[in-house]
Design a protein around this motif. Structure first.
Motif, PDB file in Angstrom:
ATOM      1  N   ASP A 100       2.772  -4.403   5.096  1.00  0.00           N
ATOM      2  CA  ASP A 100       2.558  -5.305   3.967  1.00  0.00           C
ATOM      3  C   ASP A 100       3.843  -6.043   3.601  1.00  0.00           C
ATOM      4  O   ASP A 100       3.827  -7.258   3.351  1.00  0.00           O
TER       5      ASP A 100
ATOM      6  N   HIS B  96      -2.579   5.579   2.104  1.00  0.00           N
ATOM      7  CA  HIS B  96      -2.408   4.633   3.210  1.00  0.00           C
ATOM      8  C   HIS B  96      -1.263   5.126   4.087  1.00  0.00           C
ATOM      9  O   HIS B  96      -0.109   5.140   3.672  1.00  0.00           O
TER      10      HIS B  96
ATOM     11  N   ARG C 273       0.836  -1.197   0.000  1.00  0.00           N
ATOM     12  CA  ARG C 273       0.000   0.000   0.000  1.00  0.00           C
ATOM     13  C   ARG C 273       0.877   1.257   0.000  1.00  0.00           C
ATOM     14  O   ARG C 273       1.912   1.303   0.649  1.00  0.00           O
TER      15      ARG C 273
END
Length: 306
Positions: free
Chosen positions: A125, A117, A112
């Motif tokens: 992530d 984000h 992201r």
């Protein structure tokens, strides 16, 4: 030495950036428009888009298998782009070259992006996909030996930060970290490192651009004093995976990468620092077609084989 003439020629041909503040959507679209068609990309045995189901949610990944084999070492790759640019597509050629040169199965992470984000979404992530790769070794054909991480520029930030997070969590499966001209200190005080002044103008990435380019990430809560944001702030580097740090002679961020490599060595980590003369920032992504810079892939291969 001076900037490599092919790089200098390419930079001279670039149009002036548009006036006004940076526009993430327009810049992303511009990058994507430069991605070559599939028929023109480096062929491999297989390339597959998958979804990694992780503890932080579903993360898109692209898995590159260089040749047909019974099993592989695995390299998890984090693309660069100042935390708000880059994608599986824009760095597809880097992942393909890593797979071909190293012989490892490469897992590229579509993490992201800022500013949509906020921190630490992208970092979470990246770390989660490394854990996913280890947990799903059988389906990936992992041979249980090499589990490397690599990243360029801000992807190198994530690689160094992931190495630290894994160590702190007692996750000891990561065997190597490869940092291509990493951004390791997001405090952009120009007096912190000589290279910020020596290479400030004329080599592609310019020192004055570091703050605005990284503002999308920092304004989302990424504190430059936090070692997860600026891995060079980590006080204790002992126990981290062996490291290859590749820098460009004419990159404003050269010195922080080289200092990090020295600090790793001082902490007892098997660390190699390799400077590429005549290179500015981003040369693996943009100029690896030049033989002197394509050598970075061979150097990565040799390092990962150790």
């Amino acid at each position: 030495m001076p900037l490599h003439p092919a790089i200098a020629q390419a930079l001279a041909s670039l149009p002036a950036p548009p006036p006004g503040p940076l526009n993430p959507a327009a810049m992303r679209a511009g990058e994507e428009s430069q991605v070559p068609p599939l028929a023109d990309r480096l062929p491999l045995h297989s390339v597959a888009d998958l979804t990694a189901e992780t503890a932080v949610g579903d993360v898109p990944v692209r898995v590159y298998t260089p040749v047909e084999a019974d099993s592989y070492g695995v390299l998890v790759y984090f693309h660069g782009g100042a935390f708000f640019l880059g994608s599986l597509e824009t760095h597809d050629h880097v992942a393909r070259s890593l797979a071909k040169e190293t012989g490892l199965k490469v897992v590229s992470v579509g993490y992201r992006l800022a500013p949509e984000h906020a921190f630490p979404a992208g970092l979470e992530d990246c770390y989660a996909v490394v854990r996913w790769a280890a947990d799903n070794g059988e389906s990936l054909g992992w041979d249980g030996t090499t589990l490397a991480i690599a990243g360029d520029s801000s992807g190198g930030t994530f690689a160094a930060a992931v190495a630290g997070l894994a160590h702190d969590d007692g996750f000891d499966r990561i065997t190597h970290q490869v940092l291509f001209y990493p951004s390791l200190d997001l405090d952009f005080d120009v007096d912190r490192y000589p290279s910020l002044r020596e290479n400030a103008v004329g080599y592609g990435l310019e020192t004055a651009g570091l703050k605005p380019f990284n503002a999308f990430y920092l304004d989302g809560g990424a504190d430059p004093a936090d070692p997860r944001v600026s891995p060079i702030k980590r006080a204790d580097l002992t126990g981290l995976p062996k490291a290859l740090v590749i820098t460009g002679e004419l990159d404003p961020m050269r010195d922080e990468g080289e200092l990090y490599g020295r600090r790793l060595k001082d902490a007892g980590v098997d660390a190699t620092v390799s400077r590429y003369d005549g290179a500015g920032h981003g040369f693996v992504q943009h100029f690896a077609w030049i033989p002197e810079f394509h050598r970075a892939y061979a150097e990565t291969r040799d390092f990962l084989a150790r």
